[in-house]
Design a protein around this motif. Structure first.
Motif, short mmCIF file in Angstrom:
data_model
loop_
_atom_site.label_atom_id
_atom_site.label_comp_id
_atom_site.label_asym_id
_atom_site.label_seq_id
_atom_site.Cartn_x
_atom_site.Cartn_y
_atom_site.Cartn_z
N ASP A 122 -2.75 9.44 3.31
CA ASP A 122 -3.86 9.85 4.16
C ASP A 122 -3.35 10.25 5.54
O ASP A 122 -2.31 9.78 5.98
CB ASP A 122 -4.84 8.67 4.34
CG ASP A 122 -5.75 8.55 3.15
OD1 ASP A 122 -6.19 9.60 2.65
OD2 ASP A 122 -6.01 7.43 2.71
N SER A 129 0.86 -1.19 0.00
CA SER A 129 0.00 0.00 0.00
C SER A 129 0.89 1.24 0.00
O SER A 129 2.11 1.15 0.18
CB SER A 129 -0.88 -0.01 1.24
OG SER A 129 -0.08 0.18 2.38
N ILE A 133 5.61 10.06 9.64
CA ILE A 133 6.37 11.13 10.30
C ILE A 133 7.03 10.61 11.57
O ILE A 133 8.21 10.86 11.83
CB ILE A 133 5.42 12.31 10.61
CG1 ILE A 133 5.02 13.02 9.33
CG2 ILE A 133 6.07 13.28 11.58
CD1 ILE A 133 6.14 13.79 8.66
N ALA A 134 6.26 9.84 12.36
CA ALA A 134 6.82 9.30 13.61
C ALA A 134 8.00 8.38 13.31
O ALA A 134 9.02 8.41 13.99
CB ALA A 134 5.73 8.55 14.38
N GLY A 169 1.33 3.69 2.11
CA GLY A 169 2.08 3.92 3.35
C GLY A 169 3.24 2.95 3.49
O GLY A 169 4.34 3.32 3.89
N MET A 170 2.99 1.68 3.12
CA MET A 170 4.04 0.66 3.22
C MET A 170 5.16 0.95 2.23
O MET A 170 6.34 0.75 2.53
CB MET A 170 3.46 -0.73 2.96
CG MET A 170 2.61 -1.25 4.10
SD MET A 170 3.59 -1.46 5.61
CE MET A 170 2.36 -1.30 6.86
N SER A 197 -4.03 9.45 8.60
CA SER A 197 -3.72 8.46 9.63
C SER A 197 -2.39 7.77 9.31
O SER A 197 -1.63 7.44 10.21
CB SER A 197 -4.85 7.44 9.75
OG SER A 197 -4.96 6.68 8.59
N VAL A 198 -2.09 7.60 8.03
CA VAL A 198 -0.83 6.98 7.63
C VAL A 198 0.30 8.00 7.72
O VAL A 198 1.42 7.67 8.11
CB VAL A 198 -0.96 6.42 6.20
CG1 VAL A 198 0.33 5.77 5.76
CG2 VAL A 198 -2.11 5.43 6.13
N GLN A 199 -0.02 9.25 7.41
CA GLN A 199 0.95 10.33 7.48
C GLN A 199 1.57 10.39 8.88
O GLN A 199 2.78 10.51 9.03
CB GLN A 199 0.21 11.63 7.19
CG GLN A 199 1.09 12.84 7.13
CD GLN A 199 0.25 14.10 6.98
OE1 GLN A 199 -0.71 14.33 7.72
NE2 GLN A 199 0.61 14.91 6.02
N ALA A 200 0.72 10.26 9.91
CA ALA A 200 1.21 10.32 11.28
C ALA A 200 2.23 9.21 11.53
O ALA A 200 3.25 9.43 12.17
CB ALA A 200 0.04 10.21 12.25
N GLN A 201 1.94 8.02 11.00
CA GLN A 201 2.86 6.89 11.20
C GLN A 201 4.21 7.16 10.54
O GLN A 201 5.26 6.90 11.11
CB GLN A 201 2.27 5.61 10.60
CG GLN A 201 0.95 5.18 11.19
CD GLN A 201 0.28 4.06 10.39
OE1 GLN A 201 0.86 3.55 9.44
NE2 GLN A 201 -0.92 3.69 10.77
N ARG A 248 7.38 3.51 3.54
CA ARG A 248 8.28 2.92 4.54
C ARG A 248 9.48 2.27 3.85
O ARG A 248 10.62 2.39 4.31
CB ARG A 248 7.56 1.86 5.36
CG ARG A 248 6.58 2.43 6.36
CD ARG A 248 5.70 1.34 6.93
NE ARG A 248 4.60 1.92 7.69
CZ ARG A 248 4.61 2.09 9.01
NH1 ARG A 248 5.63 1.69 9.72
NH2 ARG A 248 3.59 2.66 9.61
#
Lengths: 330, 332
Positions: free
Chosen positions: A189, A159, A197-198, A161-162, A191-195, A165
């Motif tokens: 999106d 996906s 960035i973290a 987000g993956m 919710s994925v953006q937060a992941q 990564r």
């Protein structure tokens, strides 16, 4: 004692010669990034933020060229590198994360192959199996579930987000000193953006990697960066610690920009609006580039270009900074 | 449900056929596959309010916008506009006369304006299409007026779209939407292609026009801050279903559904410098292969056995409608 400077950019100017004259896309930009620091570069489209990143890593597309200025990585000149020297810089010493994770991965190779290739190119001393081990541990580090099986998967099987990564894993594969992240979360999106960035924050903190984070999203800057540089029409108009630039901006453009962003808890009836829009490169106004849109414009602004001067805890390029702010820190 | 709703969506569904071509399907022995983009969505929009639909990509928000203006035909349920079912053949003639009362603004002002048409012609098109003007002079006068309304110069009417910036193009799109004197404007991500300073100009303009012409907006956006700024009521979509509908103030002050909470916690906010965001687990599921029960259960911290089998329905709690078993059972 000042911390070690990793990236030092002095007077960087990027030009595009065209039939109708030379367009200056990045104009006399200077900043530095310390070890382990995250510098945000923010601006609207056309402000020159991506070009600044591209110039540092030597990815300017001809006819674009670095016309003036110096870029130093740990004291060593890296502008004007070519061929083998440039290849050793890219990836090995400066990693890059682009906006669109689908186009920055090769669709014909598995993710594992791409990681292993990157690792063995930059670390020829590693054996094939050691490179594989490293690729796997990188995938685990960036939080890919079932990483062992995913080594053999192709980018399209991930996906968005993956994929991002994986791109971060690739950028960090050779343990670079600096990572340039150009809008790394814009295609994702929230919710994925937060992941993401973290993740970027954690990995760089663990490794002591410096980051230049290019984005148009002030929210991302606010929660990620240590310092922020605000670009307008190819020039830095304000640079300083992120909390000060956001809560006590000095430059009229930054003030307008902050007021233009709707707040989640806000009850404001109207947003501050800056009249007009960013000038085209072919028609950057004389003097201060912001003067046609600025409420404080005077004759000086039209005639003379302001330079960055101390304002608050950072610096700003404006003729009309509240004198109470200047030199407040000195 | 209020009786004076201007637009009412009743159990709206839209499924897209994403099957492989016939031969390939037959050879591999696969059946047809559908993607249900919107399932069983009901909401009311009262005259004069701004109803916003928020959700991440794939949540079906743009599909709903297109269903409301009739760009897609619904697979199930219906849309009632001012008492008329827009898809019912019996009221088709009547609705055709009402058609001018709904207009739309699209996300990408670079794609929504014909590059070969002059701005004036683009804005005048609805005037001719709905027979709102008698002759060219009247059309010209109306176009000039519309350009002034969106703070452009009437002389800009002879220019082509490429001569304008993104923000100016979006103003042209707004002028075109206003041309037919609509009651409702469906705005599908009206500012997501724009820079923040220009976004502020467009949002302020949209609010001024709403006050001036008593417009009703259906606002589609993924940007929660924009929704907070503009909306009277908000519907939160997740994988094609409404999970929470509440007045904007209530929703932002006291989100009830676990997904809404997650979404709000995930938004980067200017005023929280250095805040560690709640990292959300997992990603939005594949809409072709939806999880059974509540579609959010694989990511939900409150999920239990019931969530994996029963689809929750909207229930009212303190002025908000929430579709969540945990909220219903008080397990929050």
């Amino acid at each position: 004692m000042s911390p070690e400077i990793v990236l030092d950019v002095r007077g960087l100017t990027v030009e595009f010669p065209t039939r109708n004259g030379i367009l200056t896309a990045v104009d006399n930009v200077s900043f530095s990034i310390a070890k382990g620091e995250i510098l945000g570069v923010v601006g609207e489209s056309g402000a020159g933020k991506s070009l600044t990143g591209a110039a540092i890593i030597g990815l300017l597309e001809p006819p674009g060229r670095v016309a003036k200025g110096e870029i130093r990585l740990k004291g060593e000149r890296i502008d004007g590198l070519a061929g083998e020297a440039l290849r050793r810089l890219r990836g090995r010493r400066v990693g890059m994360v682009f906006q669109d994770p689908l186009t920055s991965l090769n669709p014909l190779y598995t993710v594992g192959d791409q990681l292993i290739e990157t690792i063995s190119t930059h670390r020829p001393d590693l054996s094939a199996s050691a490179a594989r081990e490293r690729a796997l541990s990188l995938l685990i580090d960036v939080g890919i579930p079932a990483a062992k099986d995913r080594l053999f998967a192709y980018p399209h099987q991930f996906s968005g987000g993956m994929r991002q990564r994986v791109v971060i894993a690739l950028a960090l594969a050779a343990e670079p000193e600096l990572v340039i992240a150009d809008e790394p979360t814009t295609a994702l999106d929230v919710s994925v953006q937060a992941q993401i960035i973290a993740l970027l924050k954690r990995l760089c903190a663990e490794r002591g990697t410096s980051v230049m984070l290019i984005t148009h999203d002030m929210g991302v800057i606010a929660e990620t960066c240590d310092r922020v540089a605000v670009l307008y029409a190819g020039r830095i108009v304000e640079i300083g610690p992120v909390a000060d630039v956001i809560h006590r901006p000095c430059h009229p453009y930054t003030i307008g920009l902050m007021g233009a962003i709707p707040a989640l808890d806000g009850e404001e009836d109207r947003l501050t609006q800056i009249p007009g829009s960013m000038p085209r490169l072919s028609a950057i106004p004389q003097g201060c580039a912001f003067h046609p849109r600025c409420a404080r414009t005077s004759q000086t602004c039209i005639d003379e270009r302001p330079l960055l001067t101390a304002a608050g805890s950072g610096s700003a390029a404006c003729w009309h900074i509240d004198p109470a702010l200047t030199g407040a820190g000195s | 449900m209020t009786s004076h709703a201007l637009i009412r969506a009743e159990h709206l569904s839209k499924a897209f056929d994403v099957s492989k071509p016939w031969l390939e399907r037959t050879l591999s022995g696969e059946g047809r596959r559908t993607l249900s983009a919107v399932s069983d969505v009901s909401f009311d929009i009262a005259a004069g309010e701004t109803f916003a639909l928020v959700g991440e990509s794939g949540s079906g928000k743009s599909t709903i916008a297109r269903l409301v203006v009739g760009l897609h035909a619904a697979s199930g349920g219906r849309i009632v506009f001012d008492g008329l079912d827009i898809a019912d053949p019996a009221s088709a003639r009547q609705f055709a006369a009402e058609r001018r009362r709904i207009a739309m603004i699209f996300q990408d002002p670079y794609a929504s304006l014909n590059p070969r048409w002059r701005i004036g012609d683009i804005i005048a098109e609805p005037l001719y299409a709905f027979d709102l003007v008698k002759n060219r002079d009247e059309a010209q006068a109306r176009v000039d007026e519309l350009l002034r309304l969106v703070k452009l110069d009437p002389l800009d009417g002879v220019k082509f779209p490429h001569e304008f910036s993104g923000g100016q193009r979006q103003r042209v799109a707004i002028a075109r939407a206003l041309a037919s004197n609509p009651d409702v404007i469906v705005c599908d991500e009206p500012t997501s292609a724009l820079d923040v300073s220009v976004q502020a100009q467009v949002l302020n303009l949209m609010r001024d026009l709403q006050d001036q012409f008593k417009l009703t907006y259906l606002l589609i956006s993924h940007n929660l801050a924009v929704v907070r700024h503009m909306a009277t009521r908000v519907g939160v979509l997740y994988l094609g279903r409404l999970v929470e509908v509440a007045p904007a103030k209530t929703l932002f002050a006291n989100p009830r559904h676990p997904y809404t909470r997650m979404l709000l916690a995930a938004v980067p906010d200017l005023h929280l410098v250095g805040r560690a965001r709640t990292a959300v687990q997992g990603e939005i599921a594949n809409p072709i292969d939806l999880p059974p029960g509540c579609a959010f259960h694989p990511r939900c911290p409150l999920a239990n056995g019931r969530c994996t089998s029963d689809i929750p329905q909207l229930i009212s709690r303190d002025g908000a409608d929430i579709a969540c078993h945990a909220v219903e059972e008080g397990r929050e």
